[in-house]
Design a protein around this motif. Structure first.
Motif, PDB file in Angstrom:
ATOM      1  N   VAL A  16       0.838  -1.210   0.000  1.00  0.00           N
ATOM      2  CA  VAL A  16       0.000   0.000   0.000  1.00  0.00           C
ATOM      3  C   VAL A  16       0.873   1.261   0.000  1.00  0.00           C
ATOM      4  O   VAL A  16       0.528   2.266  -0.624  1.00  0.00           O
ATOM      5  N   ARG A  17       2.020   1.188   0.655  1.00  0.00           N
ATOM      6  CA  ARG A  17       2.911   2.357   0.618  1.00  0.00           C
ATOM      7  C   ARG A  17       3.484   2.579  -0.771  1.00  0.00           C
ATOM      8  O   ARG A  17       3.690   3.718  -1.191  1.00  0.00           O
ATOM      9  N   LYS A  18       3.705   1.506  -1.482  1.00  0.00           N
ATOM     10  CA  LYS A  18       4.179   1.628  -2.860  1.00  0.00           C
ATOM     11  C   LYS A  18       3.134   2.348  -3.721  1.00  0.00           C
ATOM     12  O   LYS A  18       3.457   3.212  -4.536  1.00  0.00           O
ATOM     13  N   ARG A 155      -8.273   9.652  -4.996  1.00  0.00           N
ATOM     14  CA  ARG A 155      -7.784   8.265  -5.039  1.00  0.00           C
ATOM     15  C   ARG A 155      -6.779   8.032  -3.910  1.00  0.00           C
ATOM     16  O   ARG A 155      -6.817   7.025  -3.215  1.00  0.00           O
ATOM     17  N   ARG A 156      -5.900   8.976  -3.704  1.00  0.00           N
ATOM     18  CA  ARG A 156      -4.874   8.855  -2.661  1.00  0.00           C
ATOM     19  C   ARG A 156      -5.499   8.849  -1.266  1.00  0.00           C
ATOM     20  O   ARG A 156      -5.191   8.018  -0.424  1.00  0.00           O
ATOM     21  N   ILE A 157      -6.383   9.796  -1.039  1.00  0.00           N
ATOM     22  CA  ILE A 157      -6.971   9.913   0.294  1.00  0.00           C
ATOM     23  C   ILE A 157      -7.875   8.712   0.590  1.00  0.00           C
ATOM     24  O   ILE A 157      -7.802   8.107   1.664  1.00  0.00           O
ATOM     25  N   TYR A 162      -7.561   1.042   1.998  1.00  0.00           N
ATOM     26  CA  TYR A 162      -6.690  -0.110   1.748  1.00  0.00           C
ATOM     27  C   TYR A 162      -5.540  -0.154   2.748  1.00  0.00           C
ATOM     28  O   TYR A 162      -5.124  -1.219   3.196  1.00  0.00           O
ATOM     29  N   VAL A 163      -5.038   1.047   3.082  1.00  0.00           N
ATOM     30  CA  VAL A 163      -3.952   1.119   4.070  1.00  0.00           C
ATOM     31  C   VAL A 163      -4.442   0.554   5.398  1.00  0.00           C
ATOM     32  O   VAL A 163      -3.769  -0.250   6.052  1.00  0.00           O
ATOM     33  N   ALA A 164      -5.664   0.967   5.775  1.00  0.00           N
ATOM     34  CA  ALA A 164      -6.234   0.496   7.038  1.00  0.00           C
ATOM     35  C   ALA A 164      -6.470  -1.016   6.995  1.00  0.00           C
ATOM     36  O   ALA A 164      -6.203  -1.721   7.976  1.00  0.00           O
ATOM     37  N   ALA A 166      -4.828  -3.211   5.266  1.00  0.00           N
ATOM     38  CA  ALA A 166      -3.514  -3.871   5.363  1.00  0.00           C
ATOM     39  C   ALA A 166      -3.034  -3.888   6.808  1.00  0.00           C
ATOM     40  O   ALA A 166      -2.551  -4.915   7.310  1.00  0.00           O
ATOM     41  N   LYS A 167      -3.188  -2.756   7.482  1.00  0.00           N
ATOM     42  CA  LYS A 167      -2.735  -2.684   8.872  1.00  0.00           C
ATOM     43  C   LYS A 167      -3.564  -3.606   9.760  1.00  0.00           C
ATOM     44  O   LYS A 167      -3.029  -4.274  10.647  1.00  0.00           O
ATOM     45  N   TYR A 168      -4.871  -3.612   9.514  1.00  0.00           N
ATOM     46  CA  TYR A 168      -5.752  -4.467  10.308  1.00  0.00           C
ATOM     47  C   TYR A 168      -5.372  -5.935  10.130  1.00  0.00           C
ATOM     48  O   TYR A 168      -5.268  -6.686  11.103  1.00  0.00           O
ATOM     49  N   LEU A 191      -2.350   3.735  14.126  1.00  0.00           N
ATOM     50  CA  LEU A 191      -2.049   3.742  12.684  1.00  0.00           C
ATOM     51  C   LEU A 191      -1.040   4.819  12.288  1.00  0.00           C
ATOM     52  O   LEU A 191      -0.696   4.943  11.116  1.00  0.00           O
ATOM     53  N   THR A 192      -0.581   5.596  13.262  1.00  0.00           N
ATOM     54  CA  THR A 192       0.323   6.703  12.936  1.00  0.00           C
ATOM     55  C   THR A 192       1.794   6.292  13.018  1.00  0.00           C
ATOM     56  O   THR A 192       2.219   5.648  13.982  1.00  0.00           O
ATOM     57  N   PHE A 193       2.536   6.675  11.982  1.00  0.00           N
ATOM     58  CA  PHE A 193       3.993   6.494  11.959  1.00  0.00           C
ATOM     59  C   PHE A 193       4.616   7.839  11.591  1.00  0.00           C
ATOM     60  O   PHE A 193       4.716   8.185  10.415  1.00  0.00           O
ATOM     61  N   GLU A 194       5.019   8.591  12.620  1.00  0.00           N
ATOM     62  CA  GLU A 194       5.508   9.962  12.392  1.00  0.00           C
ATOM     63  C   GLU A 194       6.644  10.024  11.379  1.00  0.00           C
ATOM     64  O   GLU A 194       6.679  10.893  10.518  1.00  0.00           O
ATOM     65  N   SER A 195       7.590   9.091  11.503  1.00  0.00           N
ATOM     66  CA  SER A 195       8.772   9.171  10.638  1.00  0.00           C
ATOM     67  C   SER A 195       8.388   8.912   9.178  1.00  0.00           C
ATOM     68  O   SER A 195       8.961   9.495   8.262  1.00  0.00           O
ATOM     69  N   GLN A 196       7.379   8.050   8.983  1.00  0.00           N
ATOM     70  CA  GLN A 196       6.888   7.800   7.626  1.00  0.00           C
ATOM     71  C   GLN A 196       6.246   9.065   7.056  1.00  0.00           C
ATOM     72  O   GLN A 196       6.454   9.429   5.894  1.00  0.00           O
ATOM     73  N   GLU A 197       5.454   9.750   7.865  1.00  0.00           N
ATOM     74  CA  GLU A 197       4.816  10.986   7.398  1.00  0.00           C
ATOM     75  C   GLU A 197       5.865  12.022   7.016  1.00  0.00           C
ATOM     76  O   GLU A 197       5.748  12.723   6.005  1.00  0.00           O
ATOM     77  N   ASP A 198       6.904  12.109   7.826  1.00  0.00           N
ATOM     78  CA  ASP A 198       7.979  13.054   7.553  1.00  0.00           C
ATOM     79  C   ASP A 198       8.651  12.726   6.214  1.00  0.00           C
ATOM     80  O   ASP A 198       8.912  13.616   5.399  1.00  0.00           O
ATOM     81  N   VAL A 252      -9.730   8.779   6.978  1.00  0.00           N
ATOM     82  CA  VAL A 252     -10.353   7.672   6.240  1.00  0.00           C
ATOM     83  C   VAL A 252     -10.005   6.339   6.909  1.00  0.00           C
ATOM     84  O   VAL A 252     -10.862   5.462   7.071  1.00  0.00           O
ATOM     85  N   GLN A 253      -8.761   6.205   7.334  1.00  0.00           N
ATOM     86  CA  GLN A 253      -8.354   4.960   7.995  1.00  0.00           C
ATOM     87  C   GLN A 253      -9.145   4.728   9.284  1.00  0.00           C
ATOM     88  O   GLN A 253      -9.609   3.617   9.549  1.00  0.00           O
ATOM     89  N   VAL A 254      -9.295   5.787  10.075  1.00  0.00           N
ATOM     90  CA  VAL A 254     -10.038   5.651  11.329  1.00  0.00           C
ATOM     91  C   VAL A 254     -11.488   5.262  11.051  1.00  0.00           C
ATOM     92  O   VAL A 254     -12.030   4.330  11.667  1.00  0.00           O
TER      93      VAL A 254
HETATM   94  O1  LIG Z   1       2.183   4.689   5.460  1.00  0.00           O
HETATM   95  C1  LIG Z   1       1.325   4.565   6.328  1.00  0.00           C
HETATM   96  O2  LIG Z   1       1.456   3.811   7.307  1.00  0.00           O
HETATM   97  C2  LIG Z   1       0.089   5.330   6.249  1.00  0.00           C
HETATM   98  O3  LIG Z   1      -0.828   5.110   6.994  1.00  0.00           O
HETATM   99  C3  LIG Z   1      -0.004   6.454   5.276  1.00  0.00           C
HETATM  100  C4  LIG Z   1       0.346   7.779   5.937  1.00  0.00           C
HETATM  101  C5  LIG Z   1       0.202   8.816   4.816  1.00  0.00           C
HETATM  102  O4  LIG Z   1      -0.891   9.350   4.651  1.00  0.00           O
HETATM  103  O5  LIG Z   1       1.186   9.038   4.086  1.00  0.00           O
HETATM  104  C6  LIG Z   1      -0.635   8.056   7.033  1.00  0.00           C
HETATM  105  C7  LIG Z   1      -0.358   7.741   8.332  1.00  0.00           C
HETATM  106  C8  LIG Z   1       0.960   7.322   8.802  1.00  0.00           C
HETATM  107  O6  LIG Z   1       1.302   8.037   9.955  1.00  0.00           O
HETATM  108  C9  LIG Z   1       1.994   7.464   7.777  1.00  0.00           C
HETATM  109  C10 LIG Z   1       1.718   7.740   6.473  1.00  0.00           C
END
Ligand SMILES: O=C(O)C(=O)C[C@]1(C(=O)O)C=C[C@@H](O)C=C1
Length: 262
Positions: A16-18, A155-157, A162-164, A166-168, A191-198, A252-254
Motif C-alpha cells: 500500500v505504501r508503494k 484516489r490517494r486519500i 486499503y492502508v487500514a 492492510a494494517k488491520y 495507525l500513525t507512523f511519524e517518521s513515515q509521514e515526515d 479515512v483509515q479511522v
Molecule cells: O504509510 C502509512 O502507514 C500510512 O498510513 C499512510 C500515511 C500517509 O498518509 O502518508 C498516514 C499515516 C501514517 O502516519 C503514515 C503515512
C-alpha cells in the motif's frame, strides 16, 4: 455483507505504501498542470453560465466534472473500487463488460467517503495557493486540469481504506479492542507512523522540485541555481500533504477501522 468479498492476496503495508508513493507523482504532476493556467475565476462562478437560480446554480467546473464523470462511469472507470466519483447521483449505468477487480475491502467499511470535504478544501484552500491571479479564458482546460487533480487527490486519500485494511490484517488483535470501544484516538495512535509521514512530506517536496523545473540542455537539472522557477511551489506541496492529504488519509483509515467489525 459481513464478510470480506473475495479474501485476497497481496495487501501489505509495503504494497500500500508503494501505491501511495506512485500516487505522489500523479498528484504533483496534476498540480503542475493546473498551475499552468491562472486562477480563472469565471470557471467557478455560476453566474458565468448565465443560468444561476436560487435553487440551481452550477459553475462550469461543476458541470464539467458531472458530465466527464458520467462519461467515465459509462466506460467503466468506477468498476474499480479504488476510484470514487464526486457526483455518484449522476452516474448512468456502465455499458462495458465487468472486469474482476479484487475486492480487498471489508464490505461494511468500503463505503467510507470524504469526497465533499476534498472538493471544498481543494477549491477554497489549495487552488488559490497553487495558481496565480488572472484570467486567460481557458476555462474548459482549467476545469479538466482541476478534475485530474481532484481524482488523484481523492484516489490517494480514499486509498486510506486499503492502508487500514492492510494494517488491520497484519495485527487484528491490536485494533479490535479500540474498534469495539469506538476509540478514535487509540485508532489514530495505532495507525500513525511519524517518521513515515515526515519522509512522505519531504519526498513530495522533492518531487515538486524535480518535476517542476525547466529542463535546459547542457545544464544539470538538479542545479539549485534555477530553484526559483518551480512550476508549483515545493513548500506549498509539502504543506498540502502535511496539513491536508495525510490527515485526511488518516481520517479515512479511522472511519474504515471503526466499521471493520460490522
Ligand atoms: O504509510 C502509512 O502507514 C500510512 O498510513 C499512510 C500515511 C500517509 O498518509 O502518508 C498516514 C499515516 C501514517 O502516519 C503514515 C503515512
Amino acid at each position: 455483507g459481513r464478510r470480506l468479498r473475495g479474501e485476497s492476496t497481496a495487501l501489505t503495508l509495503e504494497s500500500v505504501r508503494k501505491f501511495l508513493t506512485r500516487e505522489e507523482d500523479s498528484i504533483v504532476f496534476s498540480l503542475i498542470e493546473r498551475a499552468k493556467y491562472p486562477r480563472n475565476a469565471p470557471a467557478y462562478d455560476p453566474s458565468y453560465l448565465g443560468r444561476a437560480t436560487k435553487f440551481h446554480a452550477l459553475s462550469l467546473v461543476d458541470l464539467f466534472v458531472r458530465e466527464t464523470e458520467a462519461v467515465q462511469a459509462k466506460d467503466g472507470r468506477y468498476q474499480n473500487p479504488v476510484e470514487i466519483p464526486f457526483f455518484p447521483k449522476h452516474m448512468t449505468l456502465t455499458s462495458v463488460p465487468p472486469y474482476n477487480f479484487p475486492n480487498e475491502l471489508h464490505a461494511a467499511a468500503a463505503s467510507v467517503n470524504v469526497s465533499n470535504t476534498i472538493w471544498r478544501k481543494y477549491f477554497d484552500e489549495w487552488l488559490p495557493q497553487i495558481t496565480s491571479q488572472g484570467d486567460d479564458g481557458n476555462y474548459a482546460p482549467t476545469a479538466a486540469a482541476d478534475l485530474v487533480c481532484l481524482q488523484a487527490l481523492s484516489r490517494r486519500i480514499h486509498y486510506g481504506r486499503y492502508v487500514a485494511e492492510a494494517k488491520y490484517r497484519e495485527a487484528p488483535q491490536d485494533y479490535n479492542t479500540a474498534i469495539r470501544a469506538k476509540d478514535r484516538d487509540a485508532l489514530m495512535k495505532l495507525l500513525t507512523f511519524e517518521s513515515q509521514e515526515d519522509a512522505v512530506k519531504r519526498r513530495v517536496e522533492e518531487k515538486a522540485k524535480v518535476f517542476g523545473q525547466d529542463v535546459t540542455l547542457g545544464k544539470r537539472v538538479d542545479d539549485s541555481s534555477n530553484a526559483t522557477n518551480y512550476k508549483v511551489d515545493p513548500v506549498v506541496v509539502y504543506r498540502l500533504y502535511g496539513d491536508w492529504v495525510i490527515p485526511m488519509t488518516k481520517m479515512v483509515q479511522v472511519e474504515y477501522l471503526l466499521r471493520r467489525l460490522d
